[in-house]
Design a protein around this motif. Structure first.
Motif, PDB file in Angstrom:
ATOM      1  N   HIS A  12       0.838  -1.192   0.000  1.00 61.29           N
ATOM      2  CA  HIS A  12       0.000   0.000   0.000  1.00 61.29           C
ATOM      3  C   HIS A  12       0.879   1.250   0.000  1.00 61.29           C
ATOM      4  N   GLU A  13       1.857   1.277   0.871  1.00 59.18           N
ATOM      5  CA  GLU A  13       2.743   2.436   0.970  1.00 59.18           C
ATOM      6  C   GLU A  13       3.536   2.621  -0.318  1.00 59.18           C
ATOM      7  N   TRP A  14       4.015   1.528  -0.910  1.00 56.85           N
ATOM      8  CA  TRP A  14       4.782   1.624  -2.154  1.00 56.85           C
ATOM      9  C   TRP A  14       3.914   2.214  -3.267  1.00 56.85           C
ATOM     10  N   VAL A  52      -5.935   5.251  -3.867  1.00 53.91           N
ATOM     11  CA  VAL A  52      -5.093   4.135  -3.418  1.00 53.91           C
ATOM     12  C   VAL A  52      -5.548   3.704  -2.027  1.00 53.91           C
ATOM     13  N   ASP A  53      -5.773   4.681  -1.155  1.00 55.85           N
ATOM     14  CA  ASP A  53      -6.243   4.367   0.200  1.00 55.85           C
ATOM     15  C   ASP A  53      -7.578   3.636   0.167  1.00 55.85           C
ATOM     16  N   PHE A  56      -7.038  -0.030  -0.866  1.00 58.75           N
ATOM     17  CA  PHE A  56      -6.412  -0.830   0.183  1.00 58.75           C
ATOM     18  C   PHE A  56      -7.242  -0.887   1.464  1.00 58.75           C
ATOM     19  N   ALA A  57      -8.271  -0.065   1.570  1.00 57.67           N
ATOM     20  CA  ALA A  57      -9.160  -0.133   2.734  1.00 57.67           C
ATOM     21  C   ALA A  57     -10.084  -1.349   2.662  1.00 57.67           C
ATOM     22  N   ASP A  58     -10.297  -1.880   1.474  1.00 58.16           N
ATOM     23  CA  ASP A  58     -11.101  -3.083   1.280  1.00 58.16           C
ATOM     24  C   ASP A  58     -10.150  -4.275   1.375  1.00 58.16           C
ATOM     25  N   GLY A  59     -10.118  -4.939   2.528  1.00 58.45           N
ATOM     26  CA  GLY A  59      -9.164  -6.002   2.784  1.00 58.45           C
ATOM     27  C   GLY A  59      -9.157  -7.110   1.748  1.00 58.45           C
ATOM     28  N   ALA A 137      -3.872   2.687 -15.524  1.00 57.88           N
ATOM     29  CA  ALA A 137      -5.126   2.301 -16.173  1.00 57.88           C
ATOM     30  C   ALA A 137      -6.241   2.078 -15.157  1.00 57.88           C
ATOM     31  N   GLY A 138      -5.930   1.368 -14.089  1.00 62.09           N
ATOM     32  CA  GLY A 138      -6.951   1.092 -13.082  1.00 62.09           C
ATOM     33  C   GLY A 138      -7.428   2.347 -12.378  1.00 62.09           C
ATOM     34  N   PHE A 139      -6.488   3.162 -11.937  1.00 59.57           N
ATOM     35  CA  PHE A 139      -6.890   4.369 -11.198  1.00 59.57           C
ATOM     36  C   PHE A 139      -7.512   5.416 -12.097  1.00 59.57           C
ATOM     37  N   GLN A 140      -7.030   5.567 -13.323  1.00 61.94           N
ATOM     38  CA  GLN A 140      -7.647   6.569 -14.196  1.00 61.94           C
ATOM     39  C   GLN A 140      -9.078   6.170 -14.524  1.00 61.94           C
TER      40      GLN A 140
END
Length: 158
Positions: A12-14, A52-53, A56-59, A137-140
């Protein structure tokens, strides 16, 4: 590979700190916007990190995203070409996971290949450029900014 909550937190941090992906997101959005004759909003580092947060909040999602990120970060194949299929497969899957449910998932997967053509990293493992393309691609795809995703869908049945 061993996955643990600590490993997921490290990945997550990376991903959160890989802010050069924002430039690729904006380049992809500008090129796709031009191709489709529309304006697409740019993305800020804060927008990227917030999303991103959220991923990663969805385990359940986070552990799978972290696994693919870790694999791509370390993936290197001698002479690269024999590994072409595996890094494409992992990158496409990661882009789809991040993008969300259908139809966004499919759009994220398709956009991965577009972003991958636009991006190459020479000084890291072969999978890193696919990783960057997948993140872009995923985030956009999941971030707002496309007019067609705003407002009520005319195909909704009440």
């Amino acid at each position: 590979m061993q996955l643990s909550p600590a490993t997921v937190a490290d990945e997550h941090e990376w991903v959160r700190e890989r802010t050069e992906v924002v430039t690729l997101i904006d380049d992809v959005r500008a090129n796709l916007g031009e191709a489709f004759g529309t304006e697409v909003d740019s993305v800020s580092v804060a927008d990227y990190r917030r999303e991103v947060d959220a991923v990663f909040a969805d385990g359940d999602l986070a552990v799978n995203v972290a696994a693919l990120v870790a694999l791509l970060r370390d993936l290197d194949v001698e002479n690269d070409y024999p590994g072409f299929v595996v890094d494409e497969l992992l990158g496409r899957e990661l882009a789809g996971m991040i993008a969300g449910n259908q139809p966004l998932r499919l759009l994220g997967e398709a956009t991965f290949h577009y972003a991958d053509i636009m991006h190459h990293v020479d000084d890291e493992a072969a999978g890193v450029d696919d990783l960057d393309a997948a993140l872009a691609a995923g985030f956009q795809t999941r971030l707002p900014g496309w007019d067609w995703t705003e407002g009520e869908n005319p195909f909704s049945v009440e």
